[in-house]
Design a protein around this motif. Structure first.
Motif: not given
Ligand SMILES: Cc1cc2nc3c(=O)[nH]c(=O)nc-3n(C[C@H](O)[C@H](O)[C@H](O)COP(=O)(O)OP(=O)(O)OC[C@H]3O[C@@H](n4cnc5c(N)ncnc54)[C@H](O)[C@@H]3O)c2cc1C
Length: 290
Positions: A108, A36-38, A9-11, A280, A165, A80, A126, A44-45
């Motif tokens: 995430g 990643d699983q995908n 994901g982002y992080a 994150s 949000f 994982v 969602l 996501v945003q």
């Molecule tokens: C509809 C929506 C709109 C949003 N809009 C905004 C916005 O405008 N601005 C903003 O700052 N934030 C927004 N957010 C929040 C933002 O998307 C999250 O804070 C951000 O995605 C977190 O990043 P991350 O890398 O921690 O996790 P994620 O982006 O969720 O990435 C996690 C990754 O881990 C993978 N994963 C999870 N579990 C497993 C597993 N067991 N095995 C393998 N892979 C796995 C997933 O496939 C994914 O690729 C929004 C959220 C939503 C739901």
């Protein structure tokens, strides 16, 4: 040194790309593996736009192969299942086991249901691309069914639980999309209902009172009914049970009432507290010095 990053994901993706760059710039003896699983990175945003057909679905994802092409990052596509921290190893759903020296956890968050009966079973979340596609297809199906129904009100009612949000965004998008869906399917526009419910006293609480009032005014103009101080006690198929024995019938219930740290962390024996979902990224092993 074998550095493994969980989650693209982002992080996770940012961490992987930055580490890869540093390793190459400084000639460190280290490898980066991203799991990643995908096979794609999800934006996501924009998922609320995918869920309401406001953008083409492919605009919400980027193939990881392409994003990682000019790096030395090794990508492993698998889910994982367990982090064996004491052994410094990961167990994957496909049976593989990966060892690491340093582990970055960037998985995430998951939807939180707060043990409310029926919430997980009878609502649509969602948080992922797949969930956005499922929600889009579900809403389209309700409108199509409503076109020929004797009593279309429940089919055309969308209840959104959670006035943060994501809840405000998806409520506005559903309102926007409804007119188009009615035109496409022949569903009666005057029977469309959209309700946004939150147990707290205001929308968008994390942004302050002005934002909540602004959002409420905008949603009101779009035909969304906002119910504050409204606590959901249970969910049944097409039915929300609200505190005080009130009932709301809706064929579409979208659950965006909060997030929590992935269950996998606690199941793996790692310490998780209430702030973990908003953090994150976590690094296990020791600090990585750039
Ligand atoms: C509809 C929506 C709109 C949003 N809009 C905004 C916005 O405008 N601005 C903003 O700052 N934030 C927004 N957010 C929040 C933002 O998307 C999250 O804070 C951000 O995605 C977190 O990043 P991350 O890398 O921690 O996790 P994620 O982006 O969720 O990435 C996690 C990754 O881990 C993978 N994963 C999870 N579990 C497993 C597993 N067991 N095995 C393998 N892979 C796995 C997933 O496939 C994914 O690729 C929004 C959220 C939503 C739901």
């Amino acid at each position: 040194m074998q550095i493994v990053i969980l989650g693209a994901g982002y992080a996770g993706l940012r961490a992987a790309l930055d580490l890869d760059r540093l390793i190459r710039e400084h000639g460190y003896d280290a490898t980066v593996t991203l799991v990643d699983q995908n096979a794609y990175h999800q934006v996501v945003q924009v998922l609320h736009l995918t869920a309401t057909a406001a953008i083409h679905s492919r605009e919400a994802i980027y193939e990881l192969d392409r994003l990682l092409r000019s790096s030395d990052i090794q990508f492993v596509q698998s889910r994982v299942c367990r982090i064996a921290a004491l052994d410094r190893a990961l167990e994957l759903a496909d049976g593989r086991r990966i060892s690491y020296d340093r582990l970055v956890i960037a998985l995430g968050a998951e939807t939180a249901y707060y043990n409310i009966p029926g919430a997980k079973e009878h609502t649509l979340p969602l948080r992922t691309y797949e969930q956005a596609l499922a929600l889009r297809e579900h809403i389209k199906a309700q409108f199509s069914a409503a076109a020929g129904a004797a009593n279309p009100r429940v089919l055309l009612t969308t209840a959104i639980v959670g006035g943060g949000f994501t809840g405000c965004q998806i409520a506005g998008e559903v309102a926007d999309w409804s007119d188009q869906l009615c035109a496409e399917t022949g569903a009666p526009k005057n029977e469309v209902r959209i309700a946004l419910l939150d147990r707290g006293p205001a929308l968008l609480r994390q942004f302050g009172a002005w934002a909540g009032k602004d959002a409420q005014r905008s949603l009101d103009r779009m035909g969304v009914s906002v119910y504050l101080n409204t606590k959901i006690e249970a969910v049944e198929p097409q039915l929300l049970q609200v505190e005080g024995k009130r009932l709301l019938r809706a064929a579409t219930v979208i659950w965006v009432a909060g997030i929590q740290a992935p269950a996998l962390l606690a199941e793996s024996g790692l310490e998780v507290d209430s702030t973990a979902a908003s953090m994150s990224i976590g690094i296990y092993g020791c600090a990585i010095k750039a």
